[in-house]
Design a protein around this motif. Structure first.
Motif, PDB file in Angstrom:
ATOM      1  N   ALA A 173       0.774  -1.195  -0.181  1.00  0.00           N
ATOM      2  CA  ALA A 173       0.160   0.089   0.226  1.00  0.00           C
ATOM      3  C   ALA A 173       0.876   1.243   0.105  1.00  0.00           C
ATOM      4  CB  ALA A 173      -1.003  -0.061   1.199  1.00  0.00           C
ATOM      5  N   ALA A 174       2.070   1.155   0.829  1.00  0.00           N
ATOM      6  CA  ALA A 174       2.869   2.314   0.791  1.00  0.00           C
ATOM      7  C   ALA A 174       3.467   2.543  -0.495  1.00  0.00           C
ATOM      8  CB  ALA A 174       4.005   2.345   1.727  1.00  0.00           C
ATOM      9  N   PHE A 175       3.798   1.492  -1.187  1.00  0.00           N
ATOM     10  CA  PHE A 175       4.557   1.488  -2.472  1.00  0.00           C
ATOM     11  C   PHE A 175       3.531   2.138  -3.579  1.00  0.00           C
ATOM     12  CE2 PHE A 175       7.708  -2.031  -1.705  1.00  0.00           C
ATOM     13  CZ  PHE A 175       8.505  -1.315  -1.253  1.00  0.00           C
ATOM     14  N   ILE A 176       2.253   1.775  -3.460  1.00  0.00           N
ATOM     15  CA  ILE A 176       1.150   2.307  -4.276  1.00  0.00           C
ATOM     16  C   ILE A 176       1.083   3.734  -4.260  1.00  0.00           C
ATOM     17  CG2 ILE A 176      -1.312   2.285  -4.934  1.00  0.00           C
ATOM     18  CD1 ILE A 176      -1.087  -0.886  -4.318  1.00  0.00           C
ATOM     19  N   ASP A 177       1.054   4.351  -2.921  1.00  0.00           N
ATOM     20  CA  ASP A 177       1.010   5.654  -2.774  1.00  0.00           C
ATOM     21  C   ASP A 177       2.308   6.418  -3.165  1.00  0.00           C
ATOM     22  OD1 ASP A 177      -1.384   5.352  -1.673  1.00  0.00           O
ATOM     23  OD2 ASP A 177      -0.892   4.981   0.279  1.00  0.00           O
ATOM     24  N   THR A 184       9.110   4.021   3.469  1.00  0.00           N
ATOM     25  CA  THR A 184       8.263   2.740   3.728  1.00  0.00           C
ATOM     26  C   THR A 184       9.042   2.302   5.166  1.00  0.00           C
ATOM     27  OG1 THR A 184       7.611   2.084   1.685  1.00  0.00           O
ATOM     28  CG2 THR A 184       7.480   0.412   3.506  1.00  0.00           C
ATOM     29  N   PHE A 185      10.350   2.350   5.155  1.00  0.00           N
ATOM     30  CA  PHE A 185      10.758   1.869   6.418  1.00  0.00           C
ATOM     31  C   PHE A 185      10.425   2.760   7.773  1.00  0.00           C
ATOM     32  CE2 PHE A 185      14.744   2.246   9.145  1.00  0.00           C
ATOM     33  CZ  PHE A 185      14.997   0.946   9.740  1.00  0.00           C
ATOM     34  N   PHE A 186      10.645   4.170   7.458  1.00  0.00           N
ATOM     35  CA  PHE A 186      10.503   5.002   8.513  1.00  0.00           C
ATOM     36  C   PHE A 186       9.258   5.231   8.862  1.00  0.00           C
ATOM     37  CE2 PHE A 186      14.877   6.214   7.202  1.00  0.00           C
ATOM     38  CZ  PHE A 186      15.498   6.218   8.479  1.00  0.00           C
ATOM     39  N   SER A 187       8.170   5.004   8.045  1.00  0.00           N
ATOM     40  CA  SER A 187       6.546   5.258   8.046  1.00  0.00           C
ATOM     41  C   SER A 187       5.872   4.244   8.690  1.00  0.00           C
ATOM     42  CB  SER A 187       6.039   6.023   7.143  1.00  0.00           C
ATOM     43  OG  SER A 187       6.730   7.098   6.720  1.00  0.00           O
ATOM     44  N   ILE A 188       6.392   3.086   8.100  1.00  0.00           N
ATOM     45  CA  ILE A 188       5.664   1.714   8.149  1.00  0.00           C
ATOM     46  C   ILE A 188       6.233   0.932   9.453  1.00  0.00           C
ATOM     47  CG2 ILE A 188       4.500  -0.413   7.283  1.00  0.00           C
ATOM     48  CD1 ILE A 188       3.219   2.450   6.421  1.00  0.00           C
ATOM     49  N   TYR A 189       7.563   0.590   9.093  1.00  0.00           N
ATOM     50  CA  TYR A 189       8.191  -0.808   9.993  1.00  0.00           C
ATOM     51  C   TYR A 189       8.558  -0.188  11.368  1.00  0.00           C
ATOM     52  CZ  TYR A 189       8.417  -3.968   6.187  1.00  0.00           C
ATOM     53  OH  TYR A 189       8.055  -4.889   4.955  1.00  0.00           O
TER      54      TYR A 189
END
Length: 290
Positions: A173-177, A184-189
């Motif tokens: 979902a992050a890649f699609i956005d 992705t690492f700092f915002s999701i993981y």
């Protein structure tokens, strides 16, 4: 339910009693040390202090905080722990994130992973490490205490397994956005990884705070010794030259040492309760991969 059965209740009571007794036994030596540090010199030297101070005095703590060598060592240990923990978390989390990817995304993943695992089994040894630090010009430098242990493979494996358990749908979902790998690492993981990061942080902090051998080897200037190395020299090696001569003459060496040991153990005792609630979760989730 199994937790309502009589046998489970008996087991739970026995288990709690056993753990309580074990906890008390672990804390008693530190408590005894605290009582010795607040006792006068004569009963402390005679070994009469048990679980209550005799001849209550705080002079040992006053002399400890007047000791410039002790305060300098304490500050160096704080610098080492804070800087070492921060740098290690950056390096280990980034490495674990990359290694958590599948081979179709990161083709050289297995090569790098086995390279890291190899370092857990075989090391260069003490003399090559000393020569390396010497050739890099890091003797008497704080980085000599931080850089050699910056990459901890055990911590990377814990983080790696945790990252692999994060749902791929969130990443996709992050890649699609439009997010990249770093976003992705700092915002999701990272926000989802607080339990395992807290656990790894505790490992790193305790390791840096209690490490003494590398300080003795790489710090030739006694004014640059971290606290654990300083305590090693005055307690195990019985080198009292770094203490105030007037304090040694007027007070018991045992009370001064007890006060310094208690102060050196206090920071970890203060920090641990704040990270303890993450500890079990981080170990279990980071150590098991289905």
């Amino acid at each position: 339910m199994y937790h309502k059965t009589l046998s489970y209740r008996i087991f739970s009571i026995c288990n709690n009693v056993f753990l309580t007794i074990l906890s008390i036994l672990c804390l008693l030596p530190l408590y005894h040390l605290f009582m010795v540090s607040m006792s006068s010199s004569a009963p402390a030297n005679a070994g009469l202090v048990t679980f209550w101070p005799i001849g209550f005095t705080l002079e040992a703590y006053a002399q400890t905080f007047k000791n410039a060598n002790f305060l300098s060592s304490l500050w160096i240990s704080v610098e080492r722990t804070v800087l070492g923990t921060g740098l290690a978390l950056v390096v280990n989390t980034l490495a674990a994130y990359a290694l958590s990817k599948e081979t179709r995304v990161f083709r050289a993943r297995n090569i790098y992973l086995w390279y890291f695992v190899f370092t857990m089994l075989f090391t260069g040894g003490l003399i090559p490490n000393y020569i390396l630090i010497l050739k890099l010009g890091l003797m008497n430098n704080l980085m000599a205490l931080i850089l050699p242990g910056l990459v901890a493979v055990f911590n990377i494996i814990l983080l790696l397994n945790f990252f692999r358990g994060v749902p791929k749908d969130l990443e996709e979902a992050a890649f699609i956005d439009g997010a990249g790998q770093f976003r992705t690492f700092f915002s999701i993981y990272l926000p989802l990884s607080m339990p395992v990061i807290a656990t790894v942080s505790l490992f790193i902090m305790v390791g840096h705070w209690n490490a003494y051998f590398d300080g003795i080897i790489y710090m030739k200037d006694s004014a640059k010794l971290p606290l654990a190395s300083f305590m090693q020299t005055i307690i195990v090696m019985s080198d009292m030259s770094k203490l105030d001569p007037e304090a040694v003459a007027s007070l018991s060496q045992r009370t001064i040492r007890a006060s310094q040991i208690f102060i050196s153990a206090l920071p970890i005792l203060v920090v641990y309760p704040f990270l303890q609630r993450f500890f079990v979760t981080g170990i279990v989730v980071g150590a098991v991969k289905e």
